[in-house]
Design a protein around this motif. Sequence first.
Motif, PDB file in Angstrom:
ATOM      1  N   MET A   1     -15.003  57.882 -28.332  1.00  0.00           N
ATOM      2  CA  MET A   1     -14.940  56.462 -28.665  1.00  0.00           C
ATOM      3  C   MET A   1     -15.086  55.659 -27.374  1.00  0.00           C
ATOM      4  O   MET A   1     -14.459  55.960 -26.374  1.00  0.00           O
ATOM      5  N   ASN A   2     -15.928  54.648 -27.400  1.00  0.00           N
ATOM      6  CA  ASN A   2     -16.109  53.809 -26.224  1.00  0.00           C
ATOM      7  C   ASN A   2     -15.103  52.654 -26.219  1.00  0.00           C
ATOM      8  O   ASN A   2     -14.375  52.446 -27.184  1.00  0.00           O
ATOM      9  N   GLY A   3     -15.071  51.925 -25.119  1.00  0.00           N
ATOM     10  CA  GLY A   3     -14.119  50.827 -24.994  1.00  0.00           C
ATOM     11  C   GLY A   3     -14.316  49.753 -26.037  1.00  0.00           C
ATOM     12  O   GLY A   3     -13.344  49.215 -26.590  1.00  0.00           O
ATOM     13  N   PHE A   4     -15.572  49.415 -26.345  1.00  0.00           N
ATOM     14  CA  PHE A   4     -15.867  48.420 -27.363  1.00  0.00           C
ATOM     15  C   PHE A   4     -15.280  48.859 -28.694  1.00  0.00           C
ATOM     16  O   PHE A   4     -14.568  48.101 -29.362  1.00  0.00           O
ATOM     17  N   GLY A   5     -15.566  50.080 -29.085  1.00  0.00           N
ATOM     18  CA  GLY A   5     -15.071  50.606 -30.355  1.00  0.00           C
ATOM     19  C   GLY A   5     -13.552  50.669 -30.405  1.00  0.00           C
ATOM     20  O   GLY A   5     -12.939  50.323 -31.417  1.00  0.00           O
TER      21      GLY A   5
END
Length: 71
Positions: A1-5
Amino acid sequence: MNGFGRKIKRLRAEKNLSIGEAALKLELNKGSLSRYENGSVEPSLSMAKKLADFYNVSLDWLAEPDIDEAL
């Protein structure tokens, strides 16, 4: 999972919304929202702006990396 998500998932939880409820309010398929949250798909700029507006945060804040990503 990325920071945006990670951020949009946390914001959704803070609003006590299920993924289905949030997707309905955003006029979005819940599968698409799920993919944005888990980082498997990056939203378009217009969708990222819509998410930022919905969660009442700046697009800059959503786009900046989490501290974990910066390390």
